[in-house]
Scaffold this motif. Structure first.
Motif, PDB file in Angstrom:
ATOM      1  N   GLY A  53      66.283  23.884  24.318  1.00 45.72           N
ATOM      2  CA  GLY A  53      65.593  24.564  23.226  1.00 45.72           C
ATOM      3  C   GLY A  53      64.165  24.125  23.010  1.00 45.72           C
ATOM      4  N   ILE A  85      60.758  27.458  25.482  1.00 51.41           N
ATOM      5  CA  ILE A  85      61.203  28.843  25.290  1.00 51.41           C
ATOM      6  C   ILE A  85      60.046  29.763  25.669  1.00 51.41           C
ATOM      7  CG2 ILE A  85      62.877  28.244  23.498  1.00 51.41           C
ATOM      8  CD1 ILE A  85      60.857  29.079  21.383  1.00 51.41           C
ATOM      9  N   VAL A 145      68.605  33.331  28.525  1.00 50.30           N
ATOM     10  CA  VAL A 145      69.442  33.874  27.455  1.00 50.30           C
ATOM     11  C   VAL A 145      68.533  34.360  26.321  1.00 50.30           C
ATOM     12  CG1 VAL A 145      69.742  31.562  26.448  1.00 50.30           C
ATOM     13  CG2 VAL A 145      71.319  33.393  25.840  1.00 50.30           C
ATOM     14  N   ILE A 188      67.077  35.097  22.726  1.00 53.41           N
ATOM     15  CA  ILE A 188      67.159  34.504  21.388  1.00 53.41           C
ATOM     16  C   ILE A 188      67.110  35.609  20.342  1.00 53.41           C
ATOM     17  CG2 ILE A 188      65.947  33.050  19.713  1.00 53.41           C
ATOM     18  CD1 ILE A 188      64.912  31.438  22.198  1.00 53.41           C
ATOM     19  N   PHE A 220      63.216  34.220  24.687  1.00 53.13           N
ATOM     20  CA  PHE A 220      64.254  33.724  25.583  1.00 53.13           C
ATOM     21  C   PHE A 220      64.250  32.196  25.644  1.00 53.13           C
ATOM     22  CE2 PHE A 220      63.321  37.940  27.184  1.00 53.13           C
ATOM     23  CZ  PHE A 220      64.536  38.437  27.625  1.00 53.13           C
ATOM     24  N   ALA A 221      65.410  31.651  26.048  1.00 54.16           N
ATOM     25  CA  ALA A 221      65.559  30.233  26.356  1.00 54.16           C
ATOM     26  C   ALA A 221      66.275  30.129  27.698  1.00 54.16           C
ATOM     27  CB  ALA A 221      66.369  29.531  25.266  1.00 54.16           C
ATOM     28  N   THR A 256      71.427  26.800  27.113  1.00 55.84           N
ATOM     29  CA  THR A 256      70.950  26.244  25.845  1.00 55.84           C
ATOM     30  C   THR A 256      72.082  26.340  24.813  1.00 55.84           C
ATOM     31  OG1 THR A 256      68.675  26.918  26.326  1.00 55.84           O
ATOM     32  CG2 THR A 256      69.217  26.459  24.028  1.00 55.84           C
ATOM     33  N   ARG A 303      74.523  27.044  21.834  1.00 52.68           N
ATOM     34  CA  ARG A 303      74.526  28.197  20.937  1.00 52.68           C
ATOM     35  C   ARG A 303      73.959  27.850  19.566  1.00 52.68           C
ATOM     36  NH1 ARG A 303      75.668  33.878  20.745  1.00 52.68           N
ATOM     37  NH2 ARG A 303      75.032  34.321  18.607  1.00 52.68           N
ATOM     38  N   ILE A 315      70.277  28.225  19.841  1.00 56.59           N
ATOM     39  CA  ILE A 315      69.928  29.648  19.901  1.00 56.59           C
ATOM     40  C   ILE A 315      69.997  30.272  18.505  1.00 56.59           C
ATOM     41  CG2 ILE A 315      70.623  31.908  20.793  1.00 56.59           C
ATOM     42  CD1 ILE A 315      69.340  30.149  22.897  1.00 56.59           C
ATOM     43  N   ASP A 316      71.056  29.932  17.767  1.00 55.03           N
ATOM     44  CA  ASP A 316      71.221  30.500  16.429  1.00 55.03           C
ATOM     45  C   ASP A 316      70.115  30.059  15.481  1.00 55.03           C
ATOM     46  OD1 ASP A 316      73.463  31.916  17.141  1.00 55.03           O
ATOM     47  OD2 ASP A 316      74.892  30.430  16.387  1.00 55.03           O
ATOM     48  N   ASN A 358      67.067  32.004  16.456  1.00 58.99           N
ATOM     49  CA  ASN A 358      67.248  33.403  16.072  1.00 58.99           C
ATOM     50  C   ASN A 358      66.997  33.605  14.585  1.00 58.99           C
ATOM     51  OD1 ASN A 358      69.446  35.492  14.875  1.00 58.99           O
ATOM     52  ND2 ASN A 358      68.661  36.256  16.818  1.00 58.99           N
ATOM     53  N   PRO A 383      71.314  37.749  19.118  1.00 64.51           N
ATOM     54  CA  PRO A 383      71.131  37.543  20.561  1.00 64.51           C
ATOM     55  C   PRO A 383      71.936  38.543  21.389  1.00 64.51           C
ATOM     56  CG  PRO A 383      71.415  35.438  19.455  1.00 64.51           C
ATOM     57  CD  PRO A 383      71.705  36.493  18.435  1.00 64.51           C
TER      58      PRO A 383
END
Length: 322
Positions: free
Chosen positions: A85, A88, A115, A117, A254-255, A259, A261, A264-265, A268, A296
């Protein structure tokens, strides 16, 4: 058996460490890669969102420009970075939806190695012509192109860009023959367009507005499905005759794949919160952008559809990149 237990224990410790790191995220500055040159729409949005993320997390967000090869150099760097993370990117169409068709030796898979974001926005393009061209509408342009096959040239900011694919889609749907002339960036493309060395373009709205308003270029249509508030008098290509025509320059964060979750959350939530801020919304409005946001998963679904769509268009149109 003891060896297997040691491996299992080590794996458990690594998972616990990763979980703890995700809980503490971010504990240091974040690098936000823009795979394009400074001053463009991608760079502008990256800096605006980087500021929002920094304010939300209390950590610096360092914007790093890594341009080249239609955005694939910077994108490959992120795909190969640690999935923690802290590296990015703000991605866009050429690096993801058209890159697999452009570069046989592409160093990343846009679906497997990155992935999403959050989906940030879509910026429509505008179909413009040099005023010396005797056309004032899409039907007139199509008629002129059919009467003069191969004589019209459209510029783009590079192979695989939305300005390139916008022209190729127009050729395919309108059954016309035009020549694509790629440039290394927006500025040189517009210089030749205004100078009449190329006759038309399907370029991003922000770069074109001053030239349209100044009478140096004539806007025939916008490439989004609905009209733009910045050019309300200009029809869409769809309503001007090419039903179903739609393309825009999209932006998505994106990441690297893998990465956590929870990270990511967190990102996001930060991006979606930023998209609700009045100053960010105004910046996007000034770009003529449609704000998207969302989860995502919604971003990933769009990416898969867009990749499939443009792979098919490139195949149907027999586009060869060089």
């Amino acid at each position: 058996m003891k060896y297997s237990l040691r491996i299992a224990a080590a794996a458990g410790l690594m998972a616990a460490a990763a979980c703890a790191a995700a809980q503490d995220y971010p504990a240091k500055p974040i690098r936000l890669i823009s795979a394009w040159t400074p001053g463009g729409a991608n760079d502008i949005l990256a800096r605006a969102l980087g500021q929002v993320i920094s304010q939300r997390f209390g950590q610096p967000v360092v914007i790093e420009n890594r341009p080249g090869a239609s955005g694939t150099i910077g994108t490959a760097h992120v795909a190969q970075s640690p999935p923690d993370g802290y590296t990015i990117t703000l991605g866009s169409m050429p690096s993801y939806s058209t890159a697999p068709s452009m570069f046989p030796d592409l160093r990343y898979d846009p679906i497997k190695d990155l992935v999403p974001i959050a989906f940030v926005a879509i910026v429509p393009n505008v179909l413009v012509v040099n005023p010396s061209l005797p056309v004032k509408s899409v039907p007139e342009l199509l008629a002129y192109a059919k009467a003069n096959p191969g004589k019209l040239a459209f510029s783009s900011v590079g192979n695989g860009s939305s300005s390139h694919l916008g022209g190729e889609l127009f050729k395919l749907m309108g059954h016309v023959d035009m020549t694509h002339v790629p440039y290394k960036g927006t500025a040189p493309a517009l210089v030749d367009l205004v100078g009449g060395r190329v006759q038309l373009a399907f370029e991003n709205m922000p770069a074109l507005l001053p030239l349209i308003n100044g009478g140096q270029l004539r806007a025939l249509a916008v490439t989004s499905r609905s009209r733009s508030a910045l050019l309300p008098q200009v029809p869409t290509v769809d309503e001007a005759g090419l039903k179903g025509y739609e393309i825009g320059a999209w932006y998505m964060m994106f990441a690297p794949a893998g990465t956590p979750r929870k990270v990511i959350d967190k990102l996001n939530e930060a991006v979606n919160a930023g998209l609700q801020q009045p100053d960010i919304r105004q910046r996007l409005k000034d770009l003529g952008a449609e704000i998207i946001g969302g989860t995502p998963e919604q971003a990933a679904d769009f990416l898969k559809r867009d990749l499939a769509r443009w792979t098919d268009v490139i195949k149907q149109a027999h586009i060869v990149f060089n």
